[in-house]
Design a protein around this motif. Structure first.
Motif, PDB file in Angstrom:
ATOM      1  N   GLY A 105      11.896   5.876   0.662  1.00 53.08           N
ATOM      2  CA  GLY A 105      11.573   6.427  -0.647  1.00 53.08           C
ATOM      3  C   GLY A 105      11.937   7.878  -0.860  1.00 53.08           C
ATOM      4  N   GLY A 106      12.398   8.541   0.184  1.00 57.49           N
ATOM      5  CA  GLY A 106      12.795   9.933   0.011  1.00 57.49           C
ATOM      6  C   GLY A 106      14.099  10.042  -0.754  1.00 57.49           C
ATOM      7  N   GLY A 107      14.457  11.275  -1.086  1.00 57.17           N
ATOM      8  CA  GLY A 107      15.705  11.485  -1.797  1.00 57.17           C
ATOM      9  C   GLY A 107      15.723  12.824  -2.492  1.00 57.17           C
ATOM     10  N   LEU A 108      16.678  12.971  -3.378  1.00 55.73           N
ATOM     11  CA  LEU A 108      16.858  14.192  -4.160  1.00 55.73           C
ATOM     12  C   LEU A 108      16.242  13.988  -5.540  1.00 55.73           C
ATOM     13  N   VAL A 109      15.426  14.931  -5.943  1.00 52.62           N
ATOM     14  CA  VAL A 109      14.777  14.839  -7.256  1.00 52.62           C
ATOM     15  C   VAL A 109      14.729  16.231  -7.875  1.00 52.62           C
ATOM     16  N   GLN A 110      14.772  16.283  -9.178  1.00 56.29           N
ATOM     17  CA  GLN A 110      14.707  17.564  -9.879  1.00 56.29           C
ATOM     18  C   GLN A 110      13.264  18.062  -9.943  1.00 56.29           C
ATOM     19  N   PRO A 111      13.085  19.368 -10.067  1.00 55.60           N
ATOM     20  CA  PRO A 111      11.723  19.901 -10.238  1.00 55.60           C
ATOM     21  C   PRO A 111      11.014  19.226 -11.395  1.00 55.60           C
ATOM     22  N   GLY A 112       9.739  18.894 -11.148  1.00 53.17           N
ATOM     23  CA  GLY A 112       8.967  18.174 -12.148  1.00 53.17           C
ATOM     24  C   GLY A 112       9.063  16.667 -12.022  1.00 53.17           C
ATOM     25  N   GLY A 113       9.951  16.207 -11.176  1.00 53.02           N
ATOM     26  CA  GLY A 113      10.146  14.773 -11.013  1.00 53.02           C
ATOM     27  C   GLY A 113       9.137  14.129 -10.079  1.00 53.02           C
ATOM     28  N   SER A 114       9.337  12.840  -9.837  1.00 52.88           N
ATOM     29  CA  SER A 114       8.411  12.057  -9.026  1.00 52.88           C
ATOM     30  C   SER A 114       9.155  11.229  -7.985  1.00 52.88           C
ATOM     31  N   LEU A 115       8.477  10.975  -6.910  1.00 52.19           N
ATOM     32  CA  LEU A 115       8.964  10.059  -5.879  1.00 52.19           C
ATOM     33  C   LEU A 115       7.785   9.289  -5.321  1.00 52.19           C
ATOM     34  N   ARG A 116       8.073   8.109  -4.814  1.00 52.47           N
ATOM     35  CA  ARG A 116       7.052   7.312  -4.139  1.00 52.47           C
ATOM     36  C   ARG A 116       7.550   6.973  -2.736  1.00 52.47           C
ATOM     37  N   LEU A 117       6.854   7.485  -1.751  1.00 50.89           N
ATOM     38  CA  LEU A 117       7.195   7.186  -0.369  1.00 50.89           C
ATOM     39  C   LEU A 117       6.391   5.984   0.106  1.00 50.89           C
ATOM     40  N   ALA A 118       6.999   5.217   0.998  1.00 51.60           N
ATOM     41  CA  ALA A 118       6.319   4.078   1.596  1.00 51.60           C
ATOM     42  C   ALA A 118       6.501   4.121   3.114  1.00 51.60           C
ATOM     43  N   CYS A 119       5.511   3.655   3.822  1.00 51.76           N
ATOM     44  CA  CYS A 119       5.575   3.583   5.285  1.00 51.76           C
ATOM     45  C   CYS A 119       5.040   2.231   5.705  1.00 51.76           C
ATOM     46  N   VAL A 120       5.895   1.456   6.355  1.00 55.28           N
ATOM     47  CA  VAL A 120       5.510   0.134   6.824  1.00 55.28           C
ATOM     48  C   VAL A 120       5.262   0.175   8.321  1.00 55.28           C
ATOM     49  N   ALA A 121       4.128  -0.320   8.726  1.00 54.87           N
ATOM     50  CA  ALA A 121       3.786  -0.399  10.145  1.00 54.87           C
ATOM     51  C   ALA A 121       4.032  -1.815  10.650  1.00 54.87           C
ATOM     52  N   SER A 122       4.660  -1.922  11.797  1.00 53.27           N
ATOM     53  CA  SER A 122       4.940  -3.236  12.375  1.00 53.27           C
ATOM     54  C   SER A 122       4.918  -3.140  13.892  1.00 53.27           C
ATOM     55  N   GLY A 123       4.977  -4.303  14.530  1.00 52.51           N
ATOM     56  CA  GLY A 123       5.122  -4.291  15.977  1.00 52.51           C
ATOM     57  C   GLY A 123       3.912  -4.742  16.745  1.00 52.51           C
ATOM     58  N   GLY A 124       2.927  -5.305  16.052  1.00 56.78           N
ATOM     59  CA  GLY A 124       1.783  -5.805  16.797  1.00 56.78           C
ATOM     60  C   GLY A 124       0.480  -5.525  16.100  1.00 56.78           C
ATOM     61  N   LYS A 125      -0.573  -5.977  16.712  1.00 53.53           N
ATOM     62  CA  LYS A 125      -1.886  -5.767  16.137  1.00 53.53           C
ATOM     63  C   LYS A 125      -2.390  -4.372  16.499  1.00 53.53           C
ATOM     64  N   PHE A 126      -3.041  -3.748  15.557  1.00 51.09           N
ATOM     65  CA  PHE A 126      -3.593  -2.438  15.830  1.00 51.09           C
ATOM     66  C   PHE A 126      -4.788  -2.219  14.936  1.00 51.09           C
ATOM     67  N   ASN A 127      -5.742  -1.530  15.451  1.00 51.42           N
ATOM     68  CA  ASN A 127      -6.913  -1.137  14.667  1.00 51.42           C
ATOM     69  C   ASN A 127      -6.762   0.337  14.353  1.00 51.42           C
ATOM     70  N   PHE A 128      -6.315   0.599  13.141  1.00 50.23           N
ATOM     71  CA  PHE A 128      -6.062   1.995  12.834  1.00 50.23           C
ATOM     72  C   PHE A 128      -7.316   2.679  12.328  1.00 50.23           C
ATOM     73  N   VAL A 129      -7.420   3.940  12.667  1.00 52.88           N
ATOM     74  CA  VAL A 129      -8.499   4.782  12.182  1.00 52.88           C
ATOM     75  C   VAL A 129      -8.088   5.419  10.858  1.00 52.88           C
ATOM     76  N   ALA A 130      -6.854   5.884  10.823  1.00 50.27           N
ATOM     77  CA  ALA A 130      -6.347   6.502   9.609  1.00 50.27           C
ATOM     78  C   ALA A 130      -4.828   6.457   9.608  1.00 50.27           C
ATOM     79  N   MET A 131      -4.274   6.471   8.421  1.00 50.90           N
ATOM     80  CA  MET A 131      -2.835   6.652   8.244  1.00 50.90           C
ATOM     81  C   MET A 131      -2.629   7.841   7.332  1.00 50.90           C
ATOM     82  N   GLY A 132      -1.490   8.457   7.484  1.00 49.50           N
ATOM     83  CA  GLY A 132      -1.299   9.637   6.664  1.00 49.50           C
ATOM     84  C   GLY A 132       0.139  10.070   6.565  1.00 49.50           C
ATOM     85  N   TRP A 133       0.320  11.113   5.793  1.00 49.31           N
ATOM     86  CA  TRP A 133       1.623  11.737   5.594  1.00 49.31           C
ATOM     87  C   TRP A 133       1.532  13.215   5.979  1.00 49.31           C
ATOM     88  N   TYR A 134       2.545  13.631   6.699  1.00 50.49           N
ATOM     89  CA  TYR A 134       2.709  15.025   7.064  1.00 50.49           C
ATOM     90  C   TYR A 134       4.109  15.444   6.637  1.00 50.49           C
TER      91      TYR A 134
END
Length: 115
Positions: free
Chosen positions: A8-37
């Motif tokens: 979902g990243g890319g080039l956008v003009q000031p004032g614009g919008s983007l939507r990032l997505a993060c897909v988790a895969s690879g097995g079972k997991f009990n997550f405490v939190a997910m986030g963006w840095y």
């Protein structure tokens, strides 16, 4: 082994919008939190937003109501809706998944805000 893939990243003009997505895969997991840095050139990685397994959210002050984090548990996906983007939001955005024993990171997606 859990894998996180951002999109979902890319080039956008000031004032614009983007939507990032993060897909988790690879097995079972009990997550405490997910986030963006994010990490801009020459700067340290910083927290943008997190969401816990009980849907409690936390945002960095610079978000100022512009960004919204959400998740779709069925799709093992976390989203970051970013509005009113400014040049200072330019950075590589990383997805993060924290369990009780280990923290995973994605490879990052570049967001560039420029006219």
């Amino acid at each position: 082994q859990v894998q996180l893939v951002e999109s979902g990243g890319g080039l956008v003009q000031p004032g614009g919008s983007l939507r990032l997505a993060c897909v988790a895969s690879g097995g079972k997991f009990n997550f405490v939190a997910m986030g963006w840095y994010r990490q801009a050139p020459g700067k340290q990685r910083e927290l943008v937003a997190t969401i816990t397994n009980t849907d409690n959210t936390n945002y960095a002050d610079f978000v100022k109501g512009r960004f919204t984090i959400s998740r779709d548990n069925a799709k093992s996906t976390v989203y970051l809706e970013m509005n009113d983007l400014a040049p200072e939001d330019t950075a590589v955005y990383y997805c993060n998944l924290r369990t009780y024993v280990i923290t995973y990171w994605g490879q990052g997606t570049q967001v560039t805000v420029s006219s």
